[in-house]
Design a protein around this motif. Sequence first.
Motif, PDB file in Angstrom:
ATOM      1  N   TYR A 296     -40.666  -8.886 -30.313  1.00 29.17           N
ATOM      2  CA  TYR A 296     -41.071  -9.840 -29.505  1.00 29.17           C
ATOM      3  C   TYR A 296     -41.709 -11.386 -30.877  1.00 29.17           C
ATOM      4  CZ  TYR A 296     -45.083 -12.262 -26.709  1.00 29.17           C
ATOM      5  OH  TYR A 296     -45.861 -13.488 -26.377  1.00 29.17           O
TER       6      TYR A 296
ATOM      7  N   GLN B 161     -44.298 -12.477 -30.743  1.00 33.97           N
ATOM      8  CA  GLN B 161     -45.580 -13.774 -30.300  1.00 33.97           C
ATOM      9  C   GLN B 161     -44.414 -14.604 -29.621  1.00 33.97           C
ATOM     10  OE1 GLN B 161     -48.489 -13.361 -29.329  1.00 33.97           O
ATOM     11  NE2 GLN B 161     -47.914 -11.256 -30.639  1.00 33.97           N
TER      12      GLN B 161
ATOM     13  N   TYR C 101     -42.136 -16.452 -26.992  1.00 31.26           N
ATOM     14  CA  TYR C 101     -41.867 -16.151 -25.596  1.00 31.26           C
ATOM     15  C   TYR C 101     -40.275 -16.163 -25.135  1.00 31.26           C
ATOM     16  CZ  TYR C 101     -43.044 -14.049 -20.915  1.00 31.26           C
ATOM     17  OH  TYR C 101     -43.343 -13.453 -19.696  1.00 31.26           O
TER      18      TYR C 101
ATOM     19  N   GLU D  71     -40.366  -7.428 -19.840  1.00 29.62           N
ATOM     20  CA  GLU D  71     -41.026  -8.125 -20.395  1.00 29.62           C
ATOM     21  C   GLU D  71     -42.740  -6.990 -21.624  1.00 29.62           C
ATOM     22  OE1 GLU D  71     -44.372 -11.108 -19.727  1.00 29.62           O
ATOM     23  OE2 GLU D  71     -44.994 -10.072 -18.738  1.00 29.62           O
TER      24      GLU D  71
ATOM     25  N   THR E 105     -42.326  -6.639 -25.416  1.00 30.91           N
ATOM     26  CA  THR E 105     -43.658  -6.917 -26.446  1.00 30.91           C
ATOM     27  C   THR E 105     -44.900  -5.696 -26.026  1.00 30.91           C
ATOM     28  OG1 THR E 105     -44.782  -6.992 -24.564  1.00 30.91           O
ATOM     29  CG2 THR E 105     -43.539  -9.419 -24.694  1.00 30.91           C
TER      30      THR E 105
END
Length: 322
Positions: free
Chosen positions: A286, A288, A290, A24, A28
């Motif tokens: 990424y 936005q 997820y 993650e 991101t």
Amino acid sequence: MERKHWIDGLRGLCMLAILFDHTEVYYTGNNIIPYAFYVTNALTIFYFLSGYLFYHSEKEFDLSHKITSIIQHLVVPYFIFTLLISFPKWLVHGREGNYWEVIQGIFMGQASWFIAALIIAEFIFSLIIYLSRKRLSIITVCCLAAFSLSALLDNELKTVPWQFQNALQAILFLWGGYIYHVYENNFDRINKTLLYGVSIPLLFVLKYIEYRWDMNMFINPVDIDNYIVFLTDTFLCAILFTTLFKNLPNSRLLSWTGINSIVYYFLCGGVPLLISMGMNTINYGYEQHYERVIIAFIAVYFLASVITWLIMRYIPQITGRS
């Protein structure tokens, strides 16, 4: 001691949590899911399980055997893996700093903070058990003193050789696992419905408090805003998941991941970085979305598993195994 597969399974789950966190962050650029929600718990459960394995019912504690085991299974892999990945890591990060400084960092215990802290914590904990002649009262006082010193050093020492402050903190979780093993029969007699019914809602409340008041629950560097919340959260979670995994059927995949968790740990920086770079190269960043983090994590776990299998198949000696 007979191998306990629930330990391997729980270690596997914790390793997946750490891999997910690194995925993650690299993919991101940030922790979308707050760090305190699960990462601190995964790391402290690792300590807890290590402490559990310290206890043996034999009268004497074999210090020399334990020290040899720490060197073989933690110290040697630390140096081998960190040295092997040091040059590629230096190149990928744009040759930041002098390469000699990277080598110095390895020998100062700065290359892999968690393994370095675990090494020192286990050395100290071994000495405490040996010198106390396994007297629980003395062990408890020494471990509480170590943890208190770690808390007192908070905001004073952010970087010390071989993660000494983190090691002092980890000693209390080693103690927790050790004490759990000593009184395991008592813990096993606790009504499971009552335990789950109380601990799960309480954990949700604690996580909400941590999120609502934006509490720091970092164990590297040691940055704890509220020690009552921190200790209640971490120990409750360790006992809850220990009880849960002791009563779940064995998962071969999770167990295999847990058995080889030290290899996964040394890959949990490089592999997520490579996967993230690759996905961004093909314009699948990424943005936005997820669900793309989940896809990246699956790719990370697959690649890390392949590399781990190759290592354990052809050169298991670097992990301390024959």
